[in-house]
Enzyme design. Structure first.
Site, short mmCIF file in Angstrom:
data_model
loop_
_atom_site.label_atom_id
_atom_site.label_comp_id
_atom_site.label_asym_id
_atom_site.label_seq_id
_atom_site.Cartn_x
_atom_site.Cartn_y
_atom_site.Cartn_z
N HIS A 131 -3.60 -5.75 1.04
CA HIS A 131 -2.94 -6.03 2.32
C HIS A 131 -2.94 -7.52 2.63
O HIS A 131 -3.82 -8.03 3.35
CB HIS A 131 -3.66 -5.27 3.44
N CYS A 136 0.83 -1.20 0.00
CA CYS A 136 0.00 0.00 0.00
C CYS A 136 0.87 1.26 0.00
O CYS A 136 1.46 1.58 -1.00
CB CYS A 136 -0.98 -0.04 1.17
N GLU A 173 -1.09 -9.04 4.68
CA GLU A 173 -0.86 -9.25 6.11
C GLU A 173 -2.16 -9.39 6.90
O GLU A 173 -2.16 -9.87 8.03
CB GLU A 173 -0.02 -8.11 6.70
#
Length: 253
Positions: free
Chosen positions: A219, A93, A221
């Site tokens: 994302h 990002c 994660e």
């Protein structure tokens, strides 16, 4: 192998990334940007660099722009050595935006400042889950991955370029790592909401020609733990976790 997770003012996904890497079997150190400014050589003590997402410097002057200036003004030499030594680098990002603005991505043979991550085509902040498909590319991060789902959370994520035929050029160079996909895992073909921001070629993430540097807007994660996708059965594969494991394994090799 220790992964350096860079903590810049305003970023809010650094702890998420650290937890994902540790869940994938790695070891992390969260380092404030101010410390790396004072001692750029610290970077070379680590086997992996991760630049997490968030709103670095409150996205003043544009998403990732001030973070990119930090890279250029304070530790450009250390970062370039890290990249040239083919150590793994991941920008998510805001981190992806910084890698684009510094020219680290996509890197040679492409000229700097011919790519950008512009405002989403619809002018909205997109915060939801999307599907991704791994393209045939040089990326060490996406090896063995067909696709996976994870969230996006950005207002400036539209991959764009001033170059003609740039999607084909990137594909030939092996630099298109991830694309937005529909529910069947096929290319989104620019269709909203599968392509959340209007990126050309449905590009969600690119790598450099050596494949050790990856930048992506979504994302991963936030898609590694089973509970993160518990409300969306059938959406979660292990691709996001595999992405982090690939980086760890590559750094250890």
């Amino acid at each position: 192998m220790k992964a350096l997770v860079l903590k810049a003012p305003g970023t809010n996904r650094d702890y998420d990334v650290a937890e994902a890497i540790e869940y994938a079997g790695g070891t992390t150190v969260l380092l404030p940007l101010s410390e790396l400014r004072e001692r750029p050589a610290l970077l070379l003590d680590y086997g992996m660099l991760v630049i997490p997402g968030g709103f670095s410097y409150g996205d003043a002057l544009g998403a990732g722009k001030l973070l990119a200036l930090d890279f250029e003004c304070f530790f450009a030499e250390a970062v370039m050595r890290f990249v040239e030594e083919k150590r793994p680098v991941l920008g998510i990002c805001n981190g992806f935006q910084a890698l684009i603005k510094t020219g680290i991505l996509p890197g040679a043979p492409f000229e700097r400042h011919t790519f950008t991550l512009a405002q989403n085509a619809r002018g909205n902040f997109e915060c939801r889950w999307v599907r991704l498909r791994a393209s045939t590319s040089n990326s060490i991060w996406t090896r063995g991955i067909e696709g996976f789902s994870c969230p996006v959370a950005h207002g400036e994520g539209r991959f764009a370029s001033s170059l003609p035929n740039v999607v084909e050029s990137l594909r030939v160079a092996g630099c298109i790592a991830l694309e937005y996909a529909n529910e069947r895992g096929e290319p989104a073909q620019g269709s909203y909401p599968d392509n959340p921001n209007g990126s050309i070629g449905d590009i969600a993430g690119i790598c450099n020609s050596d494949g050790n540097v990856l930048g992506l807007m979504p994302h991963p994660e936030n898609a590694v733990f089973p509970w993160q996708s518990a409300s969306m059965p059938g959406w979660a594969e292990d691709g996001a976790l595999r992405l982090f494991r690939n980086g760890i394994e590559y750094a250890r090799s």
